[in-house]
Scaffold this active site. Structure first.
Site, PDB file in Angstrom:
ATOM      1  NE  ARG A   1       4.753   0.769   4.964  1.00  0.00           N
ATOM      2  CZ  ARG A   1       5.533   1.083   3.332  1.00  0.00           C
ATOM      3  NH1 ARG A   1       6.551   1.880   3.627  1.00  0.00           N
ATOM      4  NH2 ARG A   1       5.303  -0.051   2.574  1.00  0.00           N
TER       5      ARG A   1
ATOM      6  CE  LYS B   1       9.476  -2.189 -18.703  1.00  0.00           C
ATOM      7  NZ  LYS B   1      11.056  -1.781 -19.287  1.00  0.00           N
TER       8      LYS B   1
ATOM      9  N   GLY C   1       1.766  -3.474  -3.710  1.00  0.00           N
ATOM     10  CA  GLY C   1       0.910  -1.952  -4.052  1.00  0.00           C
ATOM     11  C   GLY C   1       0.064  -1.484  -4.749  1.00  0.00           C
TER      12      GLY C   1
ATOM     13  N   GLY D   1       8.241  -5.060  -2.088  1.00  0.00           N
ATOM     14  CA  GLY D   1       9.724  -5.458  -2.123  1.00  0.00           C
ATOM     15  C   GLY D   1       9.846  -7.336  -1.902  1.00  0.00           C
TER      16      GLY D   1
END
Length: 408
Positions: free
Chosen positions: A50, A207, A360, A383
């Protein structure tokens, strides 16, 4: 997506002599100080991607003759209470190494920053400022008063409406997108707004519940929706196949059937695995067995797609025009269960399609199989990338669009 681009402002000479505030994403992983090293030791940084990604925007501003201020969050500090472990001091050291110059770290900077044209200053952890998380108007106005040009170059935080990602953009004289953020906008638009067909999305994870809105949104857009991991197990259950002792969410089988039906109604497809790799235990040394999907035993755990399924999906990816990838299709960290993800990764690398990947675990798989240069665009946002796939408008992009429209 119409936003003002910092590269255009620099090319037009509009950044020369100006005070430029860059919101970067310098939230890097750190280790505790070692023997002989302090909290400001750059060697505490365990992965600096980053920081390296932030350098082009900073260099662009310096080359344009601007007085440059750079801010970022790091970790989750308590507002109004900056502890040594929350300081950007090691980041300042590493940034200085990359830029080839000393980068001072400014404390208590909200009320004023001393920086001249051709200089760069790193502003201490923005989340230590009271009101940052709640996008306090007074704080946002104070920060906006520090600069002539606000540059958002932090896609990873674009899904958050905070002081340095949204509030300052409301009140700064000019608000624009930095080169990293602009590249994200272009890649996302190319993949989702105007994709070359067929558009194939790979969505995998443990999930269905965590990615249900993404699945629903993509079911309206894509030509093929490849599911993997625990999500694929739930879809297999929805298709009437046995999954044994595998990770799944039986109560969401109905939702999975609805996604399959929605895709089918459009002439699109959710490919269901025809063979799988199973084991009796979730262990790297557990004996792995390839079974037909219909032959999974009650005590089997599905830990990867089978070779026939992997080959079939690879063939479909070879024919794709655009590929969106979020999540490995098996437990790729364990050698017996990595073939599916490895095959998918290599198929994406070999495909002529434009590909965009994010998340990730996805980035870890890309690194493991060495295909970084073969993916069209690797998203820096976790996100934020997921929320884009959900079809959400990201607050940081929304305000930049509004400012661009107002300036037009």
């Amino acid at each position: 997506m119409n936003v003002i681009r910092f590269s255009d402002l620099c090319a037009q000479g509009k950044a020369k002599g100006r005070r430029v505030f860059i919101r970067a994403d310098l939230n890097v992983p750190l280790r505790e100080p070692g023997a002989g090293g302090g909290w400001d030791d750059a060697s505490r940084i365990t992965e600096d991607t980053r920081i390296r990604a932030s350098v082009p925007a900073i260099r662009m501003a310096l080359d344009a003759g601007a007085a440059v201020m750079v801010s970022s969050h790091l970790g989750r500090p308590a507002e109004g209470e900056l502890k040594p472990e929350d300081s950007l001091a090691p980041v300042a050291r590493r940034l200085g190494e990359l830029l080839g110059r000393q980068v001072p770290l400014a404390l208590n900077w909200v009320d004023g920053v001393q920086v001249a044209p051709g200089q760069v200053t790193l502003l201490e952890n923005c989340r230590a400022n009271k009101g940052e998380k709640k996008c306090d108007e007074a704080l946002s106005r104070k920060m906006a008063a520090l600069c002539d040009i606000y540059v958002n170059d932090a896609f990873g935080t674009a899904h958050r409406a905070e002081g340095t990602t949204y509030g300052i953009a409301q009140y700064a004289p000019i608000a624009c997108a930095g080169p990293l953020l602009a590249a994200e906008i272009d890649a996302i638009s190319k993949a989702l707004a105007a994709p070359k067909r067929p558009l194939v999305a790979i969505v995998a994870g443990s999930k269905v519940s965590t990615k249900l809105t993404i699945l629903r949104s993509l079911a309206e857009k894509v030509d093929q929706l490849i599911v993997g991991g625990g999500i694929a197990n739930t879809f297999m259950l929805a298709a009437g196949l046995p999954i044994g002792n595998s990770l799944a969410e039986p109560d969401l089988a109905g939702e999975a059937r609805a996604v399959i039906a929605a895709m089918k109604a459009r002439g699109a497809e959710v490919p269901i695995p025809t063979d799988v790799v199973v084991a009796k235990q979730f262990k790297a040394d557990a004996p792995a067995t390839v079974k037909q999907a219909a032959g999974v035993a009650a005590d089997d755990m599905i830990l990867d797609i089978g070779p026939d399924t992997a080959a079939r999906l690879a063939g479909q990816l070879a024919q794709a025009g655009t590929i969106v990838w979020n999540g490995p299709v098996g437990v790729f960290e364990m050698a017996p269960f990595e073939n599916g993800t490895r095959t998918i990764a290599r198929a994406i690398a070999a495909s002529a399609a434009f590909s965009i990947a994010g998340g990730g675990d996805t980035l870890a798989a890309i690194a493991k199989y060495g295909i970084e240069k073969d993916v069209g665009y690797i998203s820096t946002g976790g996100g934020a990338f997921l929320e884009v796939l959900e079809g959400k408008q990201l607050p940081a992009l929304e305000i930049l669009e509004k400012r661009a429209a107002a300036a037009a």
